[in-house]
Scaffold this active site. Structure first.
Site, short mmCIF file in Angstrom:
data_model
loop_
_atom_site.label_atom_id
_atom_site.label_comp_id
_atom_site.label_asym_id
_atom_site.label_seq_id
_atom_site.Cartn_x
_atom_site.Cartn_y
_atom_site.Cartn_z
N CYS A 162 -35.21 -13.76 52.09
CA CYS A 162 -36.25 -14.75 51.81
C CYS A 162 -36.54 -15.52 53.10
O CYS A 162 -35.68 -15.62 53.97
CB CYS A 162 -35.78 -15.74 50.75
SG CYS A 162 -35.30 -14.97 49.20
N CYS B 80 -33.27 -21.30 48.91
CA CYS B 80 -33.29 -22.49 48.06
C CYS B 80 -31.87 -22.72 47.55
O CYS B 80 -31.22 -21.78 47.09
CB CYS B 80 -34.25 -22.26 46.90
SG CYS B 80 -35.85 -21.63 47.45
N LYS C 223 -36.64 -14.64 28.32
CA LYS C 223 -37.10 -16.03 28.38
C LYS C 223 -37.42 -16.58 26.99
O LYS C 223 -37.89 -15.84 26.14
CB LYS C 223 -38.37 -16.11 29.23
CG LYS C 223 -38.15 -15.79 30.69
CD LYS C 223 -39.44 -15.94 31.47
CE LYS C 223 -39.19 -15.79 32.96
NZ LYS C 223 -38.60 -14.48 33.31
N ASP D 294 -34.40 -19.11 30.75
CA ASP D 294 -33.93 -17.73 30.79
C ASP D 294 -32.57 -17.73 30.09
O ASP D 294 -31.62 -18.36 30.58
CB ASP D 294 -33.79 -17.26 32.24
CG ASP D 294 -34.84 -16.23 32.58
OD1 ASP D 294 -34.86 -15.17 31.93
OD2 ASP D 294 -35.64 -16.50 33.49
N ARG E 20 -36.05 -5.23 31.64
CA ARG E 20 -35.52 -6.09 30.58
C ARG E 20 -36.44 -6.07 29.36
O ARG E 20 -35.99 -6.07 28.23
CB ARG E 20 -35.41 -7.53 31.12
CG ARG E 20 -34.58 -8.47 30.29
CD ARG E 20 -34.65 -9.91 30.83
NE ARG E 20 -34.83 -10.04 32.26
CZ ARG E 20 -33.85 -10.20 33.13
NH1 ARG E 20 -32.59 -10.21 32.73
NH2 ARG E 20 -34.11 -10.34 34.42
N TYR E 21 -37.75 -6.08 29.60
CA TYR E 21 -38.75 -6.06 28.53
C TYR E 21 -39.42 -4.69 28.54
O TYR E 21 -39.57 -4.08 29.60
CB TYR E 21 -39.83 -7.13 28.79
CG TYR E 21 -39.29 -8.52 28.99
CD1 TYR E 21 -39.02 -9.34 27.90
CD2 TYR E 21 -39.06 -9.03 30.26
CE1 TYR E 21 -38.53 -10.63 28.08
CE2 TYR E 21 -38.57 -10.31 30.45
CZ TYR E 21 -38.31 -11.12 29.36
OH TYR E 21 -37.83 -12.38 29.54
N ARG F 268 -42.67 -4.05 31.11
CA ARG F 268 -42.73 -4.48 32.50
C ARG F 268 -41.37 -4.35 33.17
O ARG F 268 -40.34 -4.42 32.50
CB ARG F 268 -43.23 -5.92 32.62
CG ARG F 268 -42.51 -6.94 31.77
CD ARG F 268 -43.45 -8.12 31.50
NE ARG F 268 -42.82 -9.21 30.78
CZ ARG F 268 -42.76 -9.28 29.44
NH1 ARG F 268 -43.22 -8.29 28.69
NH2 ARG F 268 -42.20 -10.32 28.86
N ARG G 111 -30.72 -16.36 42.04
CA ARG G 111 -30.18 -15.09 42.55
C ARG G 111 -29.39 -15.32 43.83
O ARG G 111 -29.33 -14.45 44.69
CB ARG G 111 -31.32 -14.10 42.80
CG ARG G 111 -32.04 -13.66 41.55
CD ARG G 111 -32.71 -12.30 41.71
NE ARG G 111 -33.30 -11.92 40.44
CZ ARG G 111 -34.62 -11.95 40.17
NH1 ARG G 111 -35.48 -12.28 41.12
NH2 ARG G 111 -35.06 -11.61 38.99
N ASP H 297 -31.31 -22.43 36.12
CA ASP H 297 -30.34 -21.46 35.60
C ASP H 297 -28.92 -21.86 35.97
O ASP H 297 -28.69 -22.70 36.83
CB ASP H 297 -30.67 -20.07 36.16
CG ASP H 297 -32.00 -19.56 35.62
OD1 ASP H 297 -32.16 -19.57 34.39
OD2 ASP H 297 -32.87 -19.19 36.43
N CYS I 251 -31.06 -21.51 43.98
CA CYS I 251 -31.58 -20.18 43.64
C CYS I 251 -30.75 -19.49 42.55
O CYS I 251 -29.53 -19.43 42.63
CB CYS I 251 -31.59 -19.29 44.88
SG CYS I 251 -32.10 -17.61 44.51
S1 SF4 Z 1 -35.60 -19.13 44.72
FE1 SF4 Z 1 -34.15 -17.63 45.54
S2 SF4 Z 1 -35.30 -15.71 45.61
FE2 SF4 Z 1 -36.81 -17.38 45.47
S3 SF4 Z 1 -37.32 -17.90 47.63
FE3 SF4 Z 1 -35.69 -19.28 46.97
S4 SF4 Z 1 -33.82 -18.24 47.68
FE4 SF4 Z 1 -35.43 -16.67 47.65
#
Ligand code: SF4
Length: 347
Positions: free
Chosen positions: A102, A106, A316, A309, A89-90, A93, A111, A272, A109
């Protein structure tokens, strides 16, 4: 209880949800992955219906409500992916996403549509080779950021192999990991894993994701000490979440706990627009007020950058309220941490 909780039935059996919720939990589980590590399950206060640790990991029927502004790829990873596993994206990096699993999932999340057992899984050896070749062929890439998924779920052997490949790419100077593991599975941070993290020989940074001060348990702090003692620089990243850390006392305690653990707070993310996460989002004006309230209240060492973001993959942007504004006469009005305005330069 030494295994992760991964199913609605296991949530009920662990006392993290009443049996009457089984149906709704099944509906959420059909859409998004569930995992709660033993360390996080042990941290949840079952007598508190608003427990901030439970709120982050125990599924909620609110996740089935998708609002019009929410999107499957909220930060535009897919629009900047030249080869599988790379987000560029940048200019200087790239993200290297070798895994899409994971140790915990979460509920907020960003993603969430890409991680979990239903996600794209682990890169095949061929795809990983192509991703590393891409990095080698682009001399402008100064920093490689391993994220995912959580890169620290990889075995030390596999992680070490990736690091050894990066060691051979002269123009890469910095390797950064983004991970929840030191907090949610601190026992994984052993000598073998630390050896693998350092195997590139590059300057190595590790951004630890934590959102509530209780997550910095003695075991998590000890894991961070092992990393810091090994010369790995620790950064903190947190998400501002309604019902988890959206009050000044909790935020201050979180950021202080990080600094006490040798983690320098780096980013405080505005949540997000991931699908089914509106119950976690607060207004940017609320976030700015909270962040402004931290000035003066806690040491400058504890201050993160409040960041958004920009949806669509535009990168960002820092969104903390400005402490300084032009007056139109060549001078500025600058606001101190008490909210008192001053003219600069003084007249
Ligand atoms: S925020 Fe998303 S990518 Fe990060 S640990 Fe939690 S579930 Fe996994």
């Amino acid at each position: 209880m030494n295994r992760p909780i991964r199913t609605p039935r296991a949530l009920v059996d662990a006392g993290l949800a009443g049996p009457e919720r089984l149906g709704e939990l099944e509906a959420v589980a059909a859409r998004y992955a569930i995992a709660i590590s033993p360390a996080m399950a042990a941290l949840i206060d079952r007598s508190d219906p608003d427990d901030p640790i439970a709120r982050q990991f125990v599924p909620d029927v609110a996740e089935l409500t998708v609002t019009p502004e929410e999107r499957k790829d909220p930060i535009g990873d897919l629009t900047h992916s030249p080869v599988e596993g790379i987000v560029h994206r940048y200019p200087d990096r790239v993200l290297l996403k070798a895994v899409h699993v994971c140790p915990v999932y979460c509920r907020f999340c960003f993603r969430r549509e890409m991680v979990g057992p239903q996600g794209p899984g682990t890169l095949t050896p061929e795809a990983l080779d192509k991703a590393l070749n891409y990095i080698g062929e682009h001399p402008e890439i100064w920093e490689v950021i391993l994220t995912g998924g959580d890169p620290l779920v990889m075995s030390p052997r596999r992680l070490g192999e990736i690091m050894e490949r990066l060691a051979t790419i002269e123009h890469v100077k910095i390797v950064r990991f983004h991970t929840r593991v030191p907090v949610v599975e601190p026992e994984r941070i052993d000598g073998d894993l630390i050896g693998a993290l350092r195997a590139s020989g590059k300057a190595t940074y590790l951004a630890v994701h934590a959102n509530h001060p209780r997550e910095l348990t003695p075991a998590a702090r000890a894991a961070c000490t092992r990393l810091a003692d090994a010369g790995i620089v620790l950064l903190g990243q947190s998400v501002l979440l309604r019902g988890v850390n959206d009050d000044p006392e909790t935020l201050a305690a979180l950021l202080r706990a990080m600094v006490e653990t040798r983690i320098k707070p780096y980013y405080l993310h505005h949540p997000d627009l991931a699908p089914g996460t509106s119950h976690f989002r607060l207004g940017i004006d609320e976030g700015q007020k909270l962040v402004a309230g931290l000035r003066g209240r806690i040491s400058g060492l504890c201050q993160p950058t409040y960041i958004l973001d920009i949806p669509g993959g535009h990168g960002k942007a820092p969104i903390g309220a400005n402490a300084i504004a032009p007056r139109g006469d060549g001078c500025f009005t600058v606001t101190d941490f008490r909210g008192v305005e001053h003219v600069y330069p003084p007249t």
